[in-house]
Design an enzyme around this catalytic site. Sequence first.
Site, PDB file in Angstrom:
ATOM      1  N   THR A 263      53.444  59.600  48.659  1.00  0.00           N
ATOM      2  CA  THR A 263      54.718  60.288  48.851  1.00  0.00           C
ATOM      3  C   THR A 263      54.501  61.784  49.011  1.00  0.00           C
ATOM      4  OG1 THR A 263      55.786  58.589  47.537  1.00  0.00           O
ATOM      5  CG2 THR A 263      57.015  60.644  47.843  1.00  0.00           C
TER       6      THR A 263
ATOM      7  N   THR B 203      40.711  71.629  50.507  1.00  0.00           N
ATOM      8  CA  THR B 203      39.633  70.710  50.122  1.00  0.00           C
ATOM      9  C   THR B 203      39.908  69.302  50.659  1.00  0.00           C
ATOM     10  OG1 THR B 203      39.192  71.989  48.134  1.00  0.00           O
ATOM     11  CG2 THR B 203      38.394  69.718  48.153  1.00  0.00           C
TER      12      THR B 203
ATOM     13  N   GLN C 104      40.746  81.465  54.747  1.00  0.00           N
ATOM     14  CA  GLN C 104      40.767  82.906  54.456  1.00  0.00           C
ATOM     15  C   GLN C 104      41.212  83.736  55.661  1.00  0.00           C
ATOM     16  OE1 GLN C 104      40.404  84.449  51.607  1.00  0.00           O
ATOM     17  NE2 GLN C 104      39.715  82.716  50.383  1.00  0.00           N
TER      18      GLN C 104
ATOM     19  N   CYS D  69      29.336  80.550  36.306  1.00  0.00           N
ATOM     20  CA  CYS D  69      28.652  80.244  35.056  1.00  0.00           C
ATOM     21  C   CYS D  69      28.924  78.791  34.700  1.00  0.00           C
ATOM     22  CB  CYS D  69      29.162  81.161  33.955  1.00  0.00           C
ATOM     23  SG  CYS D  69      28.228  81.008  32.439  1.00  0.00           S
TER      24      CYS D  69
ATOM     25  N   SER E 248      44.980  76.259  53.255  1.00  0.00           N
ATOM     26  CA  SER E 248      45.478  75.999  51.907  1.00  0.00           C
ATOM     27  C   SER E 248      46.611  76.962  51.570  1.00  0.00           C
ATOM     28  CB  SER E 248      44.320  76.187  50.925  1.00  0.00           C
ATOM     29  OG  SER E 248      44.758  75.883  49.623  1.00  0.00           O
ATOM     30  N   GLY E 249      47.715  76.425  51.053  1.00  0.00           N
ATOM     31  CA  GLY E 249      48.905  77.229  50.791  1.00  0.00           C
ATOM     32  C   GLY E 249      48.702  78.381  49.825  1.00  0.00           C
ATOM     33  N   HIS E 250      47.923  78.138  48.760  1.00  0.00           N
ATOM     34  CA  HIS E 250      47.872  79.143  47.692  1.00  0.00           C
ATOM     35  C   HIS E 250      47.045  80.365  48.040  1.00  0.00           C
ATOM     36  CE1 HIS E 250      43.870  78.320  45.701  1.00  0.00           C
ATOM     37  NE2 HIS E 250      43.997  77.216  46.396  1.00  0.00           N
TER      38      HIS E 250
ATOM     39  N   ASN F  76      34.812  83.122  52.400  1.00  0.00           N
ATOM     40  CA  ASN F  76      35.585  83.515  51.220  1.00  0.00           C
ATOM     41  C   ASN F  76      34.818  84.404  50.255  1.00  0.00           C
ATOM     42  OD1 ASN F  76      34.287  80.823  51.160  1.00  0.00           O
ATOM     43  ND2 ASN F  76      34.741  80.916  48.990  1.00  0.00           N
TER      44      ASN F  76
HETATM   45  C1  LIG Z   1      40.131  78.329  48.658  1.00  0.00           C
HETATM   46  C2  LIG Z   1      39.320  77.841  49.773  1.00  0.00           C
HETATM   47  C3  LIG Z   1      39.146  76.467  50.008  1.00  0.00           C
HETATM   48  C4  LIG Z   1      39.703  75.399  49.093  1.00  0.00           C
HETATM   49  O1  LIG Z   1      41.081  75.419  48.969  1.00  0.00           O
HETATM   50  P1  LIG Z   1      41.772  74.476  47.880  1.00  0.00           P
HETATM   51  O2  LIG Z   1      43.175  74.884  47.895  1.00  0.00           O
HETATM   52  O3  LIG Z   1      41.099  74.740  46.575  1.00  0.00           O
HETATM   53  O4  LIG Z   1      41.562  73.086  48.301  1.00  0.00           O
HETATM   54  C5  LIG Z   1      38.387  76.095  51.091  1.00  0.00           C
HETATM   55  N1  LIG Z   1      37.823  76.998  51.897  1.00  0.00           N
HETATM   56  C6  LIG Z   1      37.967  78.318  51.721  1.00  0.00           C
HETATM   57  C7  LIG Z   1      37.331  79.266  52.667  1.00  0.00           C
HETATM   58  C8  LIG Z   1      38.711  78.788  50.644  1.00  0.00           C
HETATM   59  O5  LIG Z   1      38.830  80.096  50.450  1.00  0.00           O
END
Ligand SMILES: *Cc1c(COP(=O)(O)O)cnc(C)c1O
Length: 406
Positions: free
Chosen positions: A260, A80, A202, A347, A222-224, A164
């Site tokens: 930082t 983001t 993705q 929702c 994005s790492g997660h 996504n």
């Molecule tokens: C998850 C996702 C984001 C946002 O990632 P964040 O870690 O929430 O900032 C942006 N674009 C796509 C396609 C995503 O799947």
Amino acid sequence: MKKSYSIRSKLIYLDHAATTSVLPEVLKAMNPYFIKHFGNPSEPHQWGQQARLAVDQARGKVAAFLGAKTSEILFTSGATEAINLAHKGLVEARHKRQQDRIPHIITSSIEHKAVIETCKHLERLKLAEVTYLSVDKDGLVKIKNIEKTIRPETVLVSVMYVNNEVGTIQPIKEIGKLIKEINVSRLKSHLLPIYFHTDATQAIQYLDCRISELGVDLLSLSGHKFYAPKGVGVLYFKKGLSLIRQQDGGEQEYRLRAGTENVPYIVGLGKAIELVQQNKNLSAKNIEKLRDKLIEKVLKIPRVKLVGDFKKNAPHIATFLVEGVEGEAMILLLSEEGIASSSGSACTSGLLEPSHVLLAMGYKSEEAHGSLRFSLGKDNTEEEIDYVLKVLPGIIQRLRRMAPKL
Ligand SMILES: *Cc1c(COP(=O)(O)O)cnc(C)c1O
């Protein structure tokens, strides 16, 4: 809506497009940077330099993965932030160079909210004009439409790599090629270049993300979404491109992102991207096989259809439209069975808003309300898929029986 969850002993996580767990190896790599090597990378003493080295090494791993230079990799708090910086930073830089004309952005109507809302913000402030490209029934943008909407003041084309919500893969390479050609002729007529950004969040686990192959100037991730922690991401930006930072303060991250550095998380992202590089095609095949089985069997349930053309989509996502049922209700009942899934309709304040992606693909709002997304990850097994297939028909039947007949 009141939500209650009773947790079954066996949990089946099929919401990897929303987030993934942190891998033990990743956590292990991060650990020393919380207590032992906790220094501030901006400090010249050994504590600081140890942290600096760790950030640089992680940057090197990301650069190697993307086939980029280390000076082209910026760490952010997630996709983001990377997306906000790319769009706002480019527009601001372009304003300085062409003050007489409002910069123009071309994007698609199926982008993540991070792109759509950033563009809307720029429009509201009259800092940019934005064209939202339509997509076909499979969710693809037409390259011809990009070409047609380019204007002299276009600064950016932003098209996501993998969607996504439905898994559609956009023709990034072809768009990259087109923009390169257009930039050659723009140069001759003294027009400023068009930059190309892709949200590859993705895509990174499954598709070729080398910059040279894609022909992009900016890329966000994005790492997660690939087993690193939440709250860390990357913006790749091509050397020489002018970008104005959107967060002011210190001189971190090549003066493009003040604050930082989140050292342990950056280390974690570096480790996770290294693991993706090592195992890329290994888990993709298994995931695709399981996803295909899921699709084949779910489609046997009456009045259920699949969104998009799964043969051409990313391997980890399957989104269904279930007639006569609310997506949210299915998610809750699946959750009671210990299964995590997702729905395009969020929702918010009691109102069900249908997914903008499904609407853009031409589905009606009633259809979009019944959306159900499963997104797979590297640890899912065939037994898990079988269990989902066992309980899902009953859940749909139950909800259909409860639904008021209109
Ligand atoms: C998850 C996702 C984001 C946002 O990632 P964040 O870690 O929430 O900032 C942006 N674009 C796509 C396609 C995503 O799947």
